[in-house]
Scaffold this motif. Structure first.
Motif, short mmCIF file in Angstrom:
data_model
loop_
_atom_site.label_atom_id
_atom_site.label_comp_id
_atom_site.label_asym_id
_atom_site.label_seq_id
_atom_site.Cartn_x
_atom_site.Cartn_y
_atom_site.Cartn_z
N HIS A 56 19.23 -12.12 -55.65
CA HIS A 56 20.59 -12.04 -55.92
C HIS A 56 21.20 -10.58 -55.47
CE1 HIS A 56 24.45 -11.82 -58.37
NE2 HIS A 56 24.37 -13.09 -58.61
N GLU A 57 22.41 -10.37 -55.50
CA GLU A 57 23.17 -9.14 -55.11
C GLU A 57 22.46 -8.04 -56.12
OE1 GLU A 57 24.88 -10.28 -51.61
OE2 GLU A 57 25.53 -8.21 -52.58
N LEU A 58 22.40 -8.36 -57.19
CA LEU A 58 22.14 -7.41 -58.54
C LEU A 58 20.55 -7.13 -58.47
CD1 LEU A 58 23.17 -5.71 -60.79
CD2 LEU A 58 22.60 -7.69 -62.17
N PRO A 59 20.09 -6.01 -58.33
CA PRO A 59 18.53 -5.68 -58.46
C PRO A 59 17.69 -5.96 -59.47
CG PRO A 59 19.69 -3.84 -58.43
CD PRO A 59 20.66 -4.58 -58.47
N TYR A 60 17.53 -7.36 -59.74
CA TYR A 60 17.05 -7.74 -60.87
C TYR A 60 15.74 -7.21 -61.17
CZ TYR A 60 20.88 -11.06 -61.92
OH TYR A 60 22.00 -11.70 -62.41
N SER B 31 12.10 -10.15 -58.28
CA SER B 31 13.22 -10.41 -57.27
C SER B 31 13.08 -11.59 -56.56
CB SER B 31 12.83 -9.07 -56.22
OG SER B 31 13.28 -7.92 -56.78
N HIS B 32 11.66 -11.95 -56.25
CA HIS B 32 11.45 -13.33 -55.47
C HIS B 32 11.99 -14.38 -56.40
CE1 HIS B 32 9.41 -16.21 -53.18
NE2 HIS B 32 8.88 -16.62 -54.34
N LYS B 33 11.69 -14.17 -57.84
CA LYS B 33 12.15 -15.41 -58.74
C LYS B 33 13.76 -15.36 -58.78
CE LYS B 33 8.08 -16.78 -60.06
NZ LYS B 33 7.42 -18.04 -59.82
N LEU B 34 14.31 -14.30 -58.88
CA LEU B 34 15.88 -14.21 -59.43
C LEU B 34 16.39 -13.74 -57.80
CD1 LEU B 34 15.74 -13.06 -62.93
CD2 LEU B 34 16.06 -15.24 -62.07
#
Length: 128
Positions: A33-37, A28-31
């Motif tokens: 975005h609105e989508l929960p990667y 989540s820190h690296k990507l």
């Protein structure tokens, strides 16, 4: 189920839960975005590893039930229950049970969302 197997599952669950929190945070820190990667990442990784383990378990008798349970139900179960759903759906498809597989996929995906929303709105109503 033996005490040894239950302890193996619990120990694996402890590790899997920590891995989930850590990996989810890193992703989540690296990507951002609105989508929960983060969640998607652990679900996809866990599903892949579950597929690898189940296939390996089916072709070898190297591990005891306790070790299998530690790895699959314990670690991967806590990392993501999605991995269990994924392998169960895959095995239904592989076994030619297309209708059952599609029902399982639909009920899990849409049912989980419906239940999450129902629980969310129930508590929202209670605290209104």
């Amino acid at each position: 189920m033996s005490i040894a197997t239950l302890l193996a599952i619990g120990s694996g669950g402890f590790i899997g839960a920590i891995l989930r929190a850590y990996l989810n945070g890193v992703i989540s820190h690296k990507l951002p975005h609105e989508l929960p990667y983060g969640t998607l990442g652990v679900n996809l990784l866990g599903s892949f590893i579950m597929g690898v383990l189940i296939a390996y378990f089916m072709h070898t008798n190297v591990f005891s039930i306790s070790v299998k349970s530690f790895l699959s139900t314990g670690i991967l179960g806590a990392l993501t229950t999605y991995s269990t759903f994924a392998i169960e759906s895959f095995l239904l498809l592989e076994g030619g049970h297309i209708v059952l597989a599609l029902a399982n996929i639909s009920l899990n995906a849409f049912g989980s969302i419906l239940m999450a929303g129902s629980g969310f709105y129930l508590i929202k109503l209670i605290f209104k």
